[in-house]
Design a protein around this motif. Sequence first.
Motif, PDB file in Angstrom:
ATOM      1  N   LYS A 123       0.851  -1.181   0.000  1.00  0.00           N
ATOM      2  CA  LYS A 123       0.000   0.000   0.000  1.00  0.00           C
ATOM      3  C   LYS A 123       0.889   1.235   0.000  1.00  0.00           C
ATOM      4  CE  LYS A 123      -3.799   2.498   0.498  1.00  0.00           C
ATOM      5  NZ  LYS A 123      -4.712   2.681  -0.662  1.00  0.00           N
ATOM      6  N   ASN A 124       0.617   2.162  -0.905  1.00  0.00           N
ATOM      7  CA  ASN A 124       1.338   3.432  -0.974  1.00  0.00           C
ATOM      8  C   ASN A 124       2.852   3.251  -1.039  1.00  0.00           C
ATOM      9  OD1 ASN A 124      -1.054   4.958  -0.881  1.00  0.00           O
ATOM     10  ND2 ASN A 124      -1.078   4.919   1.362  1.00  0.00           N
ATOM     11  N   CYS A 125       3.305   2.315  -1.849  1.00  0.00           N
ATOM     12  CA  CYS A 125       4.753   2.122  -1.958  1.00  0.00           C
ATOM     13  C   CYS A 125       5.320   3.034  -3.035  1.00  0.00           C
ATOM     14  CB  CYS A 125       5.095   0.662  -2.220  1.00  0.00           C
ATOM     15  SG  CYS A 125       4.951   0.119  -3.928  1.00  0.00           S
ATOM     16  N   THR A 126       6.600   3.302  -2.948  1.00  0.00           N
ATOM     17  CA  THR A 126       7.295   4.103  -3.948  1.00  0.00           C
ATOM     18  C   THR A 126       7.794   3.207  -5.071  1.00  0.00           C
ATOM     19  OG1 THR A 126       9.455   3.821  -2.906  1.00  0.00           O
ATOM     20  CG2 THR A 126       8.076   5.657  -2.117  1.00  0.00           C
ATOM     21  N   VAL A 127       8.216   3.830  -6.168  1.00  0.00           N
ATOM     22  CA  VAL A 127       8.790   3.066  -7.261  1.00  0.00           C
ATOM     23  C   VAL A 127      10.023   2.307  -6.772  1.00  0.00           C
ATOM     24  CG1 VAL A 127       9.907   3.250  -9.523  1.00  0.00           C
ATOM     25  CG2 VAL A 127       7.881   4.639  -9.006  1.00  0.00           C
ATOM     26  N   GLU A 128      10.799   2.939  -5.916  1.00  0.00           N
ATOM     27  CA  GLU A 128      12.011   2.297  -5.395  1.00  0.00           C
ATOM     28  C   GLU A 128      11.671   1.088  -4.537  1.00  0.00           C
ATOM     29  OE1 GLU A 128      12.687   6.103  -6.910  1.00  0.00           O
ATOM     30  OE2 GLU A 128      11.346   5.602  -5.229  1.00  0.00           O
ATOM     31  N   GLU A 129      10.587   1.150  -3.805  1.00  0.00           N
ATOM     32  CA  GLU A 129      10.172   0.029  -2.956  1.00  0.00           C
ATOM     33  C   GLU A 129       9.482  -1.078  -3.748  1.00  0.00           C
ATOM     34  OE1 GLU A 129       9.130   2.592   1.107  1.00  0.00           O
ATOM     35  OE2 GLU A 129       7.612   2.291  -0.449  1.00  0.00           O
ATOM     36  N   ALA A 130       8.969  -0.745  -4.921  1.00  0.00           N
ATOM     37  CA  ALA A 130       8.112  -1.674  -5.657  1.00  0.00           C
ATOM     38  C   ALA A 130       8.837  -2.942  -6.089  1.00  0.00           C
ATOM     39  CB  ALA A 130       7.511  -0.972  -6.872  1.00  0.00           C
ATOM     40  N   LYS A 131      10.108  -2.822  -6.431  1.00  0.00           N
ATOM     41  CA  LYS A 131      10.856  -3.998  -6.885  1.00  0.00           C
ATOM     42  C   LYS A 131      10.796  -5.124  -5.857  1.00  0.00           C
ATOM     43  CE  LYS A 131      13.842  -6.427  -9.324  1.00  0.00           C
ATOM     44  NZ  LYS A 131      13.456  -7.082 -10.593  1.00  0.00           N
ATOM     45  N   SER A 132      10.893  -4.783  -4.581  1.00  0.00           N
ATOM     46  CA  SER A 132      10.875  -5.796  -3.531  1.00  0.00           C
ATOM     47  C   SER A 132       9.481  -6.351  -3.285  1.00  0.00           C
ATOM     48  CB  SER A 132      11.438  -5.227  -2.225  1.00  0.00           C
ATOM     49  OG  SER A 132      10.566  -4.224  -1.712  1.00  0.00           O
ATOM     50  N   LYS A 133       8.453  -5.703  -3.832  1.00  0.00           N
ATOM     51  CA  LYS A 133       7.080  -6.185  -3.673  1.00  0.00           C
ATOM     52  C   LYS A 133       6.687  -7.188  -4.752  1.00  0.00           C
ATOM     53  CE  LYS A 133       6.451  -3.266  -0.253  1.00  0.00           C
ATOM     54  NZ  LYS A 133       6.347  -3.721   1.158  1.00  0.00           N
ATOM     55  N   ILE A 134       7.456  -7.202  -5.838  1.00  0.00           N
ATOM     56  CA  ILE A 134       7.196  -8.150  -6.925  1.00  0.00           C
ATOM     57  C   ILE A 134       7.908  -9.451  -6.585  1.00  0.00           C
ATOM     58  CG2 ILE A 134       7.442  -8.628  -9.382  1.00  0.00           C
ATOM     59  CD1 ILE A 134       7.606  -5.554  -9.803  1.00  0.00           C
ATOM     60  N   TRP A 135       7.127 -10.490  -6.266  1.00  0.00           N
ATOM     61  CA  TRP A 135       7.770 -11.754  -5.880  1.00  0.00           C
ATOM     62  C   TRP A 135       8.277 -12.510  -7.092  1.00  0.00           C
ATOM     63  CZ3 TRP A 135       7.807 -16.975  -6.470  1.00  0.00           C
ATOM     64  CH2 TRP A 135       8.547 -17.686  -5.518  1.00  0.00           C
ATOM     65  N   GLY A 136       7.517 -12.440  -8.186  1.00  0.00           N
ATOM     66  CA  GLY A 136       7.928 -13.194  -9.360  1.00  0.00           C
ATOM     67  C   GLY A 136       7.126 -12.819 -10.585  1.00  0.00           C
ATOM     68  N   TYR A 137       7.357 -13.589 -11.656  1.00  0.00           N
ATOM     69  CA  TYR A 137       6.819 -13.264 -12.971  1.00  0.00           C
ATOM     70  C   TYR A 137       6.246 -14.524 -13.619  1.00  0.00           C
ATOM     71  CZ  TYR A 137       9.959  -9.333 -12.145  1.00  0.00           C
ATOM     72  OH  TYR A 137      10.611  -8.262 -11.585  1.00  0.00           O
ATOM     73  N   THR A 138       5.121 -14.352 -14.296  1.00  0.00           N
ATOM     74  CA  THR A 138       4.547 -15.438 -15.073  1.00  0.00           C
ATOM     75  C   THR A 138       3.968 -14.848 -16.358  1.00  0.00           C
ATOM     76  OG1 THR A 138       3.109 -17.389 -14.962  1.00  0.00           O
ATOM     77  CG2 THR A 138       2.293 -15.386 -13.891  1.00  0.00           C
ATOM     78  N   ILE A 139       3.238 -15.651 -17.116  1.00  0.00           N
ATOM     79  CA  ILE A 139       2.693 -15.237 -18.405  1.00  0.00           C
ATOM     80  C   ILE A 139       1.177 -15.205 -18.305  1.00  0.00           C
ATOM     81  CG2 ILE A 139       2.613 -15.739 -20.881  1.00  0.00           C
ATOM     82  CD1 ILE A 139       5.163 -17.462 -20.438  1.00  0.00           C
ATOM     83  N   ALA A 140       0.565 -14.246 -18.984  1.00  0.00           N
ATOM     84  CA  ALA A 140      -0.891 -14.141 -19.000  1.00  0.00           C
ATOM     85  C   ALA A 140      -1.394 -13.894 -20.416  1.00  0.00           C
ATOM     86  CB  ALA A 140      -1.364 -13.010 -18.087  1.00  0.00           C
ATOM     87  N   ASN A 141      -2.644 -14.284 -20.623  1.00  0.00           N
ATOM     88  CA  ASN A 141      -3.368 -13.949 -21.844  1.00  0.00           C
ATOM     89  C   ASN A 141      -4.608 -13.176 -21.415  1.00  0.00           C
ATOM     90  OD1 ASN A 141      -4.668 -13.817 -24.313  1.00  0.00           O
ATOM     91  ND2 ASN A 141      -4.425 -15.995 -24.797  1.00  0.00           N
ATOM     92  N   ASP A 142      -4.610 -11.878 -21.687  1.00  0.00           N
ATOM     93  CA  ASP A 142      -5.747 -11.026 -21.326  1.00  0.00           C
ATOM     94  C   ASP A 142      -6.804 -11.147 -22.426  1.00  0.00           C
ATOM     95  OD1 ASP A 142      -7.496  -9.107 -20.399  1.00  0.00           O
ATOM     96  OD2 ASP A 142      -6.227  -7.407 -20.931  1.00  0.00           O
ATOM     97  N   VAL A 143      -7.460 -12.292 -22.476  1.00  0.00           N
ATOM     98  CA  VAL A 143      -8.439 -12.574 -23.527  1.00  0.00           C
ATOM     99  C   VAL A 143      -9.561 -11.533 -23.469  1.00  0.00           C
ATOM    100  CG1 VAL A 143      -9.942 -14.320 -24.528  1.00  0.00           C
ATOM    101  CG2 VAL A 143      -7.878 -15.025 -23.287  1.00  0.00           C
ATOM    102  N   THR A 144      -9.951 -11.046 -24.637  1.00  0.00           N
ATOM    103  CA  THR A 144     -10.864  -9.909 -24.715  1.00  0.00           C
ATOM    104  C   THR A 144     -11.910 -10.112 -25.806  1.00  0.00           C
ATOM    105  OG1 THR A 144      -9.075  -8.420 -24.022  1.00  0.00           O
ATOM    106  CG2 THR A 144     -11.006  -7.400 -25.040  1.00  0.00           C
ATOM    107  N   ALA A 145     -13.181  -9.936 -25.445  1.00  0.00           N
ATOM    108  CA  ALA A 145     -14.249  -9.898 -26.441  1.00  0.00           C
ATOM    109  C   ALA A 145     -14.267  -8.479 -27.016  1.00  0.00           C
ATOM    110  CB  ALA A 145     -15.588 -10.261 -25.802  1.00  0.00           C
TER     111      ALA A 145
END
Length: 260
Positions: A123-145
């Motif tokens: 909550k209310n984190c800075t850009v500098e703090e944000a890196k440590s909030k991202i635990w990991g990465y995966t792939i998504a498909n934002d399927v859209t009608a």
Amino acid sequence: MAQRYVRVKTTTGHIYYGKLQLNRTVEVLDAPPWLNGKVTDQVLSESDYHLLAPCAPSKIVAVGKNYADHAAEMGSEVPKEPLIFLKPSSAVIAHLQNIVYPQQSQRVDFEGELALVIGDRTKNCTVEEAKSKIWGYTIANDVTARDLQKKDGQWTRAKGFDTFCPLGPWIVRELTSGARLTTIVNEEQPPKQSTLLSNMVFSPEKLVAYISQIMTLLPGDVILTGTPEGIAPLTVGDTVSIEIESIGTLTNQIEANHGI
């Protein structure tokens, strides 16, 4: 190869988080890895489980028009600040599960995207703090009608159908420098989409910081970072594969809605 973190369902119906090994066995964890899950003595063989989506988010926050070339193909300018919307957690499916083509739509598009998995209450984190909030990465498909998106003017229905958020196949902790996203339909070349992740307008860290000023992000929540140029319609029977270097490939087939 980077450690791959998975969520699986066993043949006996139990759901676990775990570490996927090169021989496809899974070392079971006693909790989600972002909640400091520890390796147990239990090991699942490949025949003992099937993959689920790698996390079960309380919410999915998605970002529109975060690549300049995609904004252009949509006939608009790049937003001056991130354009965010929500997809319901009920839209999530796993690698190799089918996307159901809704009866209400005449045009359903793929949107290959990098997805962020949040590891800490944010909550209310800075850009500098944000890196440590991202635990990991995966792939998504934002399927859209796409036709419903244009018709409605807001995007909840168009992007919220069940099965409209494939995630997976697993999570990795880090991305390699210069990682590329590609989307291929029915194994046809050239790819429908191909871009460097570095071409995003707003970086993952900026997105996390921006969203956290609006809503609290919880461990296991997912942020979809936007799709590049090359969106196109899918038809029943198509197979769409989204690859991100250093993660892997997310593949799903399109099936008809049988009204069940």
